[in-house]
Write a protein that holds these residues in place. Structure first.
Motif, PDB file in Angstrom:
ATOM      1  N   TYR A 113       0.928  -1.192   0.010  1.00 60.15           N
ATOM      2  CA  TYR A 113       0.177  -0.115  -0.210  1.00 60.15           C
ATOM      3  C   TYR A 113       0.892   1.258   0.044  1.00 60.15           C
ATOM      4  N   GLN A 203      -5.175 -16.019   7.414  1.00 57.31           N
ATOM      5  CA  GLN A 203      -5.239 -14.875   8.270  1.00 57.31           C
ATOM      6  C   GLN A 203      -4.915 -14.987   9.579  1.00 57.31           C
TER       7      GLN A 203
ATOM      8  N   ASP B 163      -7.851  -8.547   3.964  1.00 62.49           N
ATOM      9  CA  ASP B 163      -6.316  -7.955   3.907  1.00 62.49           C
ATOM     10  C   ASP B 163      -6.177  -6.616   4.489  1.00 62.49           C
ATOM     11  N   ARG B 166      -6.996  -6.933   8.155  1.00 62.27           N
ATOM     12  CA  ARG B 166      -5.856  -7.559   8.991  1.00 62.27           C
ATOM     13  C   ARG B 166      -4.456  -6.769   9.047  1.00 62.27           C
ATOM     14  N   LYS B 170      -2.619  -5.424  12.293  1.00 65.09           N
ATOM     15  CA  LYS B 170      -1.484  -5.823  12.548  1.00 65.09           C
ATOM     16  C   LYS B 170      -0.528  -4.570  12.933  1.00 65.09           C
ATOM     17  N   VAL B 171      -0.479  -3.434  12.006  1.00 63.07           N
ATOM     18  CA  VAL B 171       0.575  -2.474  12.274  1.00 63.07           C
ATOM     19  C   VAL B 171       0.010  -1.253  13.250  1.00 63.07           C
ATOM     20  N   PHE B 175      -3.800   1.012   8.227  1.00 61.38           N
ATOM     21  CA  PHE B 175      -3.752   0.822   6.830  1.00 61.38           C
ATOM     22  C   PHE B 175      -5.123   1.277   6.411  1.00 61.38           C
TER      23      PHE B 175
END
Lengths: 291, 291
Positions: A113, A203, B163, B166, B170-171, B175
């Motif tokens: 991204y 996942q 995605d 997820r 995660k980060v 995102f």
DNA sequence: GTTCCGCATGAATCGATAG
DNA sequence: ACTATCGATTCATGCGGAA
């Protein structure tokens, strides 16, 4: 000691001491990257990275078969606005202890991204360093061939005269020489740039790389029933890829919870395996390989 | 001495001695690689490459403006089955004399030289090493933004909703938050992988790299009327790109006939310039840059 | 004015043979 | 043993003329 399809808990440097010499066909791994912050996982300071890695590299050299390959997925951190040099220093040190730096593949990530920093863009590639013990090593190139570009169907349907005489007229390398070899060919060899998506489809875990990455290299450097080692197993992606392709794995990791994750994934993979074998083109590849 | 829009005959190491300190905004160059181009440039042995290059790198450091950038397009040769180490040794030496190794861009070639060998595939990428004098340097990121259409089909479209979720969890930094910044925009930032074809069918000259390559970096690191140096000018591609973008060039080459070719191409470019200005999207980019 | 299609050629590498 | 030369191998792209 039987190491086939086993996962070991511990520092690979120590665990590998109990492995015999020349027992592994392929080492594929992505060690913890150097990190400024204190350890989440590994957490080695960039300046100490080479010293931390080299004793392990020594064990890898010992346990790899003479014709085997070591693929190291590694990325240097940006420290203080600069790319740190530990990766390139590592290459030089590896050569000093006897490794050959055969090739540097690039993983070009297909879908990361967007991101932007004042002084840099998103880092969209990673190194996959190939090391070998000998200039001659096993490589099964046919196993990773890709469909030929669209240009071929026009070109090859009507062979031009110039194609055939090119090599006689000029010093250049004659592509036209054996053009007849090309008729009916639908696959070509890939390049040393591997263009894959970043995400992993599963996942339940977070893997550093997609399954397709070890899959590509396992196909390229091993045959069925060969043994694939990942000394920094993490969430087990390398082992999963190996099993899916009918190879054996050995994994090592220092974290018990990662080992649990790996084992769960492997179990899951083995349950699904018959299904995969029926449907997956990846799995079919074995049948087409040259021997 | 006026150096703007001049081409000099000679070894850049000597020619540059007459340049003042801190006079160039961008150095973009592709020196002869080791043992390559023997016919024209004599060919530098891989083992001697670093020693050959370093005095020149020293001059580059002197004449580059403090906020300027040095982009070095280089690739190591395969010698005796191994990648030679002169490029990575060069990076270490450059840092010793004061250069910062800021970034490594990858030129992912669309069409590389064909070939198949027992131990390797086609080499489909080259390094574009970025060096700077200071951690702060000029960079005009908006100038190289790409239409979202081109970018999305390559990257974003491959991300499923799951995605994205997820990745967000995660980060942590989000995102999902990031992606919303990009929805509705028509341009996004590129990555550090430049995906271009080599030019192979120009009849008057043989350019090692396509005009788009220097064009991209000139846009990224300079503004109109800035001065761009190519100390290994070759057939003049860098100078042509600079002129097309309204920048000034300085070129140096050791071969008189290459200089003739460069001058002819530059003349040709300047004749076509008004036309280019009307039609080309590249040229329009100046108006949109952030300042 | 498009589209199609022939065609030249590009920073290559390996192994064998010759000096 | 070590270097120099030569033949064999291999894709994809953009140009320019033709349809």
């Amino acid at each position: 000691m039987n190491i086939d399809n086993q996962i070991f808990l511990g520092d690979c440097e120590k665990v590998l001491k109990s492995f015999p010499d020349n027992c592994v066909d392929l080492i594929f791994t992505s060690p913890p990257y150097a990190d400024q912050r204190k350890a989440t996982y590994g957490g080695i300071k960039p300046d100490q990275y080479v010293n931390w890695f080299m004793p392990k590299a020594n064990e890898f050299l010992r346990i790899l078969k003479p014709q085997g390959t070591f693929i190291l997925n590694i990325k240097e951190r940006v420290v203080n606005g600069e790319r740190h040099t530990y990766v390139i220093e590592l290459i030089l040190k590896m050569r000093e202890i006897g490794w050959l730096w055969t090739e540097e593949f690039i993983w070009h990530k297909k879908n990361s991204y967007p991101g932007k920093w004042p002084n840099r863009f998103r880092d969209n590639w990673e190194r996959l360093l190939q090391f070998n013990k000998n200039k001659k090593f096993r490589m099964y190139q046919e196993a990773v061939m890709v469909p030929v570009g669209d240009w071929a169907k026009d070109r090859l349907s009507n062979l031009s005269n110039k194609d055939k005489i090119r090599d006689e007229s000029k010093v250049g390398s004659g592509f036209g020489k054996n053009i007849s070899n090309w008729v009916g060919r639908d696959k070509v060899y890939p390049t040393n740039v591997v263009h894959l998506a970043t995400e992993c489809s599963n996942q339940n875990h977070s893997a550093a790389f997609p399954t397709e990455l070890p899959t590509w290299f396992i196909k390229l450097f091993t045959q069925p029933n060969d043994l694939v080692l990942d000394p920094f197993l993490g969430s087990g992606t390398t082992a999963v890829a190996a099993i899916q392709l009918g190879r054996k794995y050995v994994g090592i990791d220092t974290e018990q919870n990662y080992i649990e994750i790996s084992k769960a994934r492997l179990l899951d993979t083995q349950i699904q395996l018959p299904m995969i074998a029926e449907n997956s083109e990846n799995y079919q590849v074995e049948d087409k390989r040259d021997s």
